[in-house]
Design a protein around this motif. Sequence first.
Motif, PDB file in Angstrom:
ATOM      1  N   ASP A  41       0.874  -1.170   0.000  1.00 49.39           N
ATOM      2  CA  ASP A  41       0.000   0.000   0.000  1.00 49.39           C
ATOM      3  C   ASP A  41       0.910   1.220   0.000  1.00 49.39           C
ATOM      4  OD1 ASP A  41       0.808   0.263   2.637  1.00 49.39           O
ATOM      5  OD2 ASP A  41      -1.132   1.013   3.265  1.00 49.39           O
ATOM      6  N   THR A  85       0.098   4.726   1.450  1.00 52.57           N
ATOM      7  CA  THR A  85       0.086   5.598   2.608  1.00 52.57           C
ATOM      8  C   THR A  85       0.620   4.863   3.839  1.00 52.57           C
ATOM      9  OG1 THR A  85      -1.890   6.509   1.646  1.00 52.57           O
ATOM     10  CG2 THR A  85      -1.357   7.219   3.869  1.00 52.57           C
ATOM     11  N   ASP A  88      -0.158  -1.467   6.164  1.00 57.46           N
ATOM     12  CA  ASP A  88      -0.196  -1.110   7.580  1.00 57.46           C
ATOM     13  C   ASP A  88      -1.573  -0.709   8.085  1.00 57.46           C
ATOM     14  OD1 ASP A  88      -0.479   1.205   6.142  1.00 57.46           O
ATOM     15  OD2 ASP A  88       0.635   2.416   7.593  1.00 57.46           O
ATOM     16  N   GLY A  89      -2.556  -0.615   7.186  1.00 57.48           N
ATOM     17  CA  GLY A  89      -3.829  -0.043   7.625  1.00 57.48           C
ATOM     18  C   GLY A  89      -4.943  -1.063   7.733  1.00 57.48           C
ATOM     19  N   ASN A 142      -7.474  -1.039   5.937  1.00 61.18           N
ATOM     20  CA  ASN A 142      -7.880  -1.405   4.584  1.00 61.18           C
ATOM     21  C   ASN A 142      -6.946  -2.425   3.953  1.00 61.18           C
ATOM     22  OD1 ASN A 142      -5.824   0.436   4.430  1.00 61.18           O
ATOM     23  ND2 ASN A 142      -6.621   1.528   2.661  1.00 61.18           N
ATOM     24  N   ASP A 143      -5.877  -2.778   4.655  1.00 62.89           N
ATOM     25  CA  ASP A 143      -4.928  -3.752   4.112  1.00 62.89           C
ATOM     26  C   ASP A 143      -5.133  -5.148   4.682  1.00 62.89           C
ATOM     27  OD1 ASP A 143      -3.635  -1.714   2.683  1.00 62.89           O
ATOM     28  OD2 ASP A 143      -2.570  -1.118   4.493  1.00 62.89           O
TER      29      ASP A 143
END
Length: 883
Positions: free
Chosen positions: A357, A359, A630-631, A633-634
């Motif tokens: 990803d 961001t 890292d989020g 959404n991942d």
Amino acid sequence: MAETDAAPGTGRLPGPREAPAEVTAGAADGAALTPLQLMRRLASGPRGLTEAEADTRLARDGENTVPAWYTPTWPRRFLRSLRDPFTAVLLCLGLVSAAVASWGTACVITVLVGVSCVLRSSGEAHAGRAMAALREMVATTATVQRRPDDDAAPRAREIPVEELVVGDVVRLGPGDLVPADLRLLRASGLTVHQATLTGESTPVAKYAVDDPPDVGDADPPHLCFQGSSVASGSGTGLVVATGADTRFAAAYRALGRRRAETAFDRSVHGIAWTLIRFMLLTPPLVLMANAAVRGRGLETLPFAVAVAVGLTPEMLPVVVTATLARGAARLAATGGVIVKRLPALHDLGAMQVLCLDKTGTLTQDRPVVERSVDARGRPDPGVLRWAAVGSFWTLELAELPAPDTLDEAVLAAADEAGADPLAHDGVAALPFDPVRRLAAAVVRRPGALGVHTLVVKGAAEDVLARCARARSDGADTALDDAERARLLDTVARETDEGLRLLAVAVADRPARTGEYRECDLRGLTLLGFVALRDALAPTAADALGVLARRGVRVKILTGDHPGTAARACRDLGLDPGEVLTAGALAQLDGPALAAAVDGATVVARCAPADKARIVAALRGAGQVTGFLGDGVNDVPALHAADVGITPRGAVTVAREGADVVLAEKDLTAIGRAVAAGRYSSGSLAAYLRITLSSNLGNVLAMLGAGLLLSFLPMLPAQVLVQNLCFDAAQLAFALDRPGDGVLRGPAALRPRAFLRFITVFGLINAAADVATFAALAVALHTAGAGGEEVFHAAWFTENLFTQALVMLLLRAGHLTVRGRPGPVPCAAAALAVIGLLLPLSPLGPALGLAAPPPLYYALLAAVLALYGTALAAARRRYLPGTR
Ligand SMILES: Nc1ncnc2c1ncn2[C@@H]1O[C@H](COP(=O)(O)OP(=O)(O)OP(=O)(O)O)[C@@H](O)[C@H]1O
Ligand SMILES: [Mg+2]
């Protein structure tokens, strides 16, 4: 096979408790009560427990252990190693031997099984301890609301999840792992992933209810279960069950591990299972061949069994576990990378595509507001003010444990500009959701009675789609499609500069008391955009360079705008090529999707499910695929990948779901992780190559000789002793470090190619055996002496010598480590010495071996020289450039 099973560990068995019944409700018991009744029953309140009370409960109920990796006891470990398929086959062969009263063979097989089980369980214990220590480094915390004493106000603070007790009030935000079973007291746009519990892959909405619906519902909307994770929104819940009493603990025992087949399973497991099939076929084949050609009956059974045992790489599980554990420990100590699941180290080395990803991974995720402009692109601080009102009230009303970095940046900039979001009164909030890609707050403007103002901010495309008008210079104009397209063009130009853009829109509605939902966010008025800059992570460019050199292809799957992503790519020295968006790929699936993303470097505007879909498609197309993110959404993509990697600062659930955690904020660690994976896979590959081709060669030669000779070419006991020597020598591979050639490309072992390889080398090996035959015939003829014992001894010596030669020649890399011989050359030398001396020692006659004539040794030297030359030639063809 090197994997430690996971199971919930609470350190104690669920059983009758000493605690008063009313304080320990299970999740389901309290489900029918109202929140107040439940709080009373659990002797808690909306303000949470006091620290002292929590301590008392912790001492009484024990720790709330999330389904962690528990350490099995020794006997259990030993029993489990018996369940290994190789061991099982060996045991079957042992039983067959016992059945035909071939006690010698049965005894030797028992010793083999015993030795390999002890080695394996001690290897696993060691690996387990190392893994536990590594996982400790990435422990999980929860945000709990407690009071220092009875009169004090509640304070939210982070504690290790193990310290949670029944009655605690816990806050949940995006990316949090639900730390225990909870009854929701409040929730705002809360959706949770509970795939681990229900297998359902899409997030489920959860909300608080006063009068719970019918009890016994399999998935009550007002309960969140330990082991699920927050996909979006926020909530506050009351802990109703911890540790072994949670529903997850019960479900987990039944479920076991849910992971789909990874690259490790496909290669190492695939090879193991092919071998097992061969092994099972061997005894009947030997029996039939002997019966057909030599008219022998069941008396060849012990020999047939011994041949099958000879084919078995008993040490495979031990070597795999020890190699991976050693690699993982070294990587943690020197590379700043924590491998949470041992086979993931192999998969790191085999990784062909790494999806990332953007961001927070390639960028620092510390956005700073650069400007705020109206719909015409003219500077307008009012847009930032409204964005801040939205951010502030979303955070406040949704009770998010921590603000999103974008909101933080907006609030910081507005604060600097002197704006005061508190001038408005918050009414409701719809927190950010990575699928909708926007967040909304409902506020009352000062002085505007009877009016609610919706403040919406989010991705430009998604906000614009909900706008009917645009405001500039205080006047509203209708938005038609042409104007929308023009605005999107402007946005694209700004993102080309590497900026991230948030669109801000508002709408006035008559005040009402009902809830606000997503469908209310329509007919908005676009105010303008807030442009933010997020600097690149300092080590990202280096890391991408290392990956490129190592032959790992990189793809960026981001939720952000295609322009921002493409710019980041270029700044990092990666050619973005044609930038795709997930929307354009929505209709594709499986091979078509894999083909579409194959040539692309960037796929933008990905929702969490899109990232997972793309990763799954790449894997389906046979690519060993990693995902680094890292989020929240991942998370689905982390689970979908062969190997899920996450930086240490990632949200809890990403860290929990990942196989590999980068301990430092340094992306170049990924290059070190890949290298470590390749060294480990290289050792494993060398071990498999060498063991299997020489085992196969020996078996083929033994079969042939068995048919040609009037006696058995080797007695069962001799086969097994030889086997024991090989096994011991092969343990050296666990300590070996292959040459740097393994770093050149992904080290995936393809079972088919691999089996072809061992067939070729097996045949060369068998040819050497036949040549030995001839040498022996000449020597015996010349010496005028002979007999089975001499033949057996000659062959035993030759086998150990050829094995030693194979170990040296089919292994890549230097023979010495810091000037001293490495483990494999030492083991090979030991084999040669045993092969030479054992038949001549007092043990020789006991095993039915007698010294061959001196001429034989001279001829053997010639055979070995020829064999070595043939191996070296074949190696150049099949293992090009491995040294
Ligand atoms: N707190 C927020 N409020 C409003 N909009 C947001 C917020 N956070 C993100 N967005 C918008 O939603 C888009 C998608 O965000 P998402 O979190 O899915 O991905 P990302 O963090 O931008 O990228 P990546 O997938 O690379 O981490 C962002 O580009 C931004 O426009
Ligand atoms: Mg992200």
